[in-house]
Write a protein that holds these residues in place. Structure first.
Motif, mmCIF file in Angstrom:
data_model
loop_
_atom_site.group_PDB
_atom_site.id
_atom_site.type_symbol
_atom_site.label_atom_id
_atom_site.label_comp_id
_atom_site.label_asym_id
_atom_site.label_seq_id
_atom_site.Cartn_x
_atom_site.Cartn_y
_atom_site.Cartn_z
ATOM 1 N N GLU A 119 0.815 -1.207 0.000
ATOM 2 C CA GLU A 119 0.000 0.000 0.000
ATOM 3 C C GLU A 119 0.852 1.262 0.000
ATOM 4 O O GLU A 119 0.585 2.202 -0.748
ATOM 5 C CB GLU A 119 -0.955 0.005 1.201
ATOM 6 N N SER A 120 1.895 1.298 0.835
ATOM 7 C CA SER A 120 2.735 2.496 0.887
ATOM 8 C C SER A 120 3.565 2.637 -0.393
ATOM 9 O O SER A 120 3.783 3.755 -0.871
ATOM 10 C CB SER A 120 3.639 2.490 2.120
ATOM 11 N N ALA A 121 4.011 1.520 -0.955
ATOM 12 C CA ALA A 121 4.764 1.569 -2.213
ATOM 13 C C ALA A 121 3.874 2.070 -3.336
ATOM 14 O O ALA A 121 4.281 2.918 -4.137
ATOM 15 C CB ALA A 121 5.320 0.188 -2.551
ATOM 16 N N TYR A 122 2.644 1.576 -3.392
ATOM 17 C CA TYR A 122 1.701 2.003 -4.429
ATOM 18 C C TYR A 122 1.378 3.488 -4.293
ATOM 19 O O TYR A 122 1.308 4.218 -5.282
ATOM 20 C CB TYR A 122 0.428 1.156 -4.362
ATOM 21 N N LYS A 123 1.204 3.930 -3.057
ATOM 22 C CA LYS A 123 0.902 5.345 -2.811
ATOM 23 C C LYS A 123 2.070 6.223 -3.275
ATOM 24 O O LYS A 123 1.862 7.239 -3.947
ATOM 25 C CB LYS A 123 0.625 5.584 -1.330
ATOM 26 N N GLU A 124 3.284 5.848 -2.918
ATOM 27 C CA GLU A 124 4.448 6.615 -3.338
ATOM 28 C C GLU A 124 4.589 6.603 -4.857
ATOM 29 O O GLU A 124 4.892 7.627 -5.475
ATOM 30 C CB GLU A 124 5.721 6.061 -2.687
ATOM 31 N N THR A 169 2.192 6.298 -7.039
ATOM 32 C CA THR A 169 1.140 7.165 -7.558
ATOM 33 C C THR A 169 1.548 8.633 -7.454
ATOM 34 O O THR A 169 1.316 9.421 -8.376
ATOM 35 C CB THR A 169 -0.178 6.916 -6.802
ATOM 36 N N GLU A 170 2.161 8.995 -6.339
ATOM 37 C CA GLU A 170 2.614 10.371 -6.142
ATOM 38 C C GLU A 170 3.703 10.739 -7.153
ATOM 39 O O GLU A 170 3.684 11.844 -7.720
ATOM 40 C CB GLU A 170 3.129 10.562 -4.717
ATOM 41 N N ILE A 171 4.641 9.832 -7.376
ATOM 42 C CA ILE A 171 5.705 10.074 -8.350
ATOM 43 C C ILE A 171 5.105 10.229 -9.744
ATOM 44 O O ILE A 171 5.483 11.143 -10.491
ATOM 45 C CB ILE A 171 6.759 8.950 -8.321
ATOM 46 N N ALA A 172 4.179 9.357 -10.098
ATOM 47 C CA ALA A 172 3.544 9.428 -11.419
ATOM 48 C C ALA A 172 2.830 10.765 -11.588
ATOM 49 O O ALA A 172 2.929 11.404 -12.642
ATOM 50 C CB ALA A 172 2.572 8.271 -11.600
ATOM 51 N N TYR A 173 2.134 11.208 -10.560
ATOM 52 C CA TYR A 173 1.431 12.488 -10.620
ATOM 53 C C TYR A 173 2.407 13.643 -10.818
ATOM 54 O O TYR A 173 2.174 14.548 -11.623
ATOM 55 C CB TYR A 173 0.591 12.700 -9.355
ATOM 56 N N GLU A 174 3.504 13.616 -10.058
ATOM 57 C CA GLU A 174 4.518 14.672 -10.177
ATOM 58 C C GLU A 174 5.092 14.720 -11.589
ATOM 59 O O GLU A 174 5.294 15.808 -12.146
ATOM 60 C CB GLU A 174 5.652 14.445 -9.177
ATOM 61 N N ILE A 175 5.339 13.564 -12.166
ATOM 62 C CA ILE A 175 5.900 13.514 -13.521
ATOM 63 C C ILE A 175 4.856 13.973 -14.540
ATOM 64 O O ILE A 175 5.163 14.765 -15.433
ATOM 65 C CB ILE A 175 6.427 12.102 -13.843
ATOM 66 N N GLU A 176 3.628 13.501 -14.390
ATOM 67 C CA GLU A 176 2.561 13.866 -15.331
ATOM 68 C C GLU A 176 2.262 15.358 -15.311
ATOM 69 O O GLU A 176 1.954 15.951 -16.345
ATOM 70 C CB GLU A 176 1.281 13.088 -15.018
ATOM 71 N N THR A 177 2.325 15.971 -14.142
ATOM 72 C CA THR A 177 2.018 17.403 -14.019
ATOM 73 C C THR A 177 3.260 18.258 -14.204
ATOM 74 O O THR A 177 3.192 19.478 -14.032
ATOM 75 C CB THR A 177 1.374 17.711 -12.653
ATOM 76 N N SER A 182 10.870 2.808 -10.591
ATOM 77 C CA SER A 182 11.234 1.479 -11.089
ATOM 78 C C SER A 182 11.395 0.495 -9.934
ATOM 79 O O SER A 182 10.925 -0.644 -10.003
ATOM 80 C CB SER A 182 12.526 1.572 -11.899
ATOM 81 N N GLU A 183 12.042 0.926 -8.873
ATOM 82 C CA GLU A 183 12.215 0.075 -7.684
ATOM 83 C C GLU A 183 10.858 -0.272 -7.064
ATOM 84 O O GLU A 183 10.624 -1.411 -6.656
ATOM 85 C CB GLU A 183 13.089 0.783 -6.647
ATOM 86 N N LEU A 184 9.982 0.713 -6.989
ATOM 87 C CA LEU A 184 8.664 0.488 -6.399
ATOM 88 C C LEU A 184 7.825 -0.452 -7.254
ATOM 89 O O LEU A 184 7.108 -1.313 -6.721
ATOM 90 C CB LEU A 184 7.937 1.824 -6.208
ATOM 91 N N CYS A 244 6.295 -3.979 -5.997
ATOM 92 C CA CYS A 244 4.863 -4.286 -6.076
ATOM 93 C C CYS A 244 4.603 -5.549 -6.893
ATOM 94 O O CYS A 244 3.776 -6.383 -6.507
ATOM 95 C CB CYS A 244 4.097 -3.103 -6.665
ATOM 96 N N GLN A 245 5.306 -5.699 -8.003
ATOM 97 C CA GLN A 245 5.149 -6.898 -8.823
ATOM 98 C C GLN A 245 5.541 -8.143 -8.037
ATOM 99 O O GLN A 245 4.843 -9.160 -8.082
ATOM 100 C CB GLN A 245 5.985 -6.791 -10.099
ATOM 101 N N HIS A 246 6.635 -8.073 -7.315
ATOM 102 C CA HIS A 246 7.084 -9.217 -6.509
ATOM 103 C C HIS A 246 6.049 -9.549 -5.437
ATOM 104 O O HIS A 246 5.721 -10.713 -5.209
ATOM 105 C CB HIS A 246 8.444 -8.919 -5.872
ATOM 106 N N LYS A 247 5.530 -8.514 -4.796
ATOM 107 C CA LYS A 247 4.543 -8.720 -3.734
ATOM 108 C C LYS A 247 3.275 -9.365 -4.297
ATOM 109 O O LYS A 247 2.727 -10.293 -3.691
ATOM 110 C CB LYS A 247 4.216 -7.361 -3.114
ATOM 111 N N LEU A 248 2.837 -8.914 -5.461
ATOM 112 C CA LEU A 248 1.645 -9.491 -6.082
ATOM 113 C C LEU A 248 1.867 -10.948 -6.484
ATOM 114 O O LEU A 248 0.998 -11.798 -6.276
ATOM 115 C CB LEU A 248 1.220 -8.666 -7.296
ATOM 116 N N ARG A 249 3.033 -11.232 -7.068
ATOM 117 C CA ARG A 249 3.333 -12.617 -7.469
ATOM 118 C C ARG A 249 3.399 -13.545 -6.261
ATOM 119 O O ARG A 249 2.851 -14.650 -6.285
ATOM 120 C CB ARG A 249 4.652 -12.681 -8.250
ATOM 121 N N SER A 250 4.041 -13.099 -5.194
ATOM 122 C CA SER A 250 4.151 -13.968 -4.021
ATOM 123 C C SER A 250 2.792 -14.149 -3.340
ATOM 124 O O SER A 250 2.485 -15.235 -2.838
ATOM 125 C CB SER A 250 5.197 -13.446 -3.036
#
Length: 66
Positions: free
Chosen positions: A8-13, A15-23, A39-41, A45-51
């Motif tokens: 959840e915290s990785a996804y939130k961060e 999302t914030e990075i994506a917003y900053e880049i988009e705007t 990229s690290e996040l 997230c991908q690893h967490k979802l797969r596991s």
């Protein structure tokens, strides 16, 4: 990567990075740093979802074959 990072915290961060880049609120000086962190996040997230998927499938199989 932070030991206490949750999906959840990785996804939130992320999302914030994506917003900053988009705007375009990220300066060119820190853009590469933000993209690297994103990229690290994404990898985390991908690893967490797969596991999680693997664990859920394992539990379902156990329930089907008591």
């Amino acid at each position: 990567m932070d030991q206490n990072l949750t999906y959840e915290s990785a996804y939130k961060e992320l999302t914030e990075i994506a917003y900053e880049i988009e705007t375009e609120s990220v300066s060119v000086d820190v853009l590469a740093e933000k993209v690297k962190r994103a990229s690290e996040l994404i990898e985390f997230c991908q690893h967490k979802l797969r596991s999680t998927e693997t664990e859920v499938n394992k539990i379902i199989k156990q329930m089907e074959n008591p």
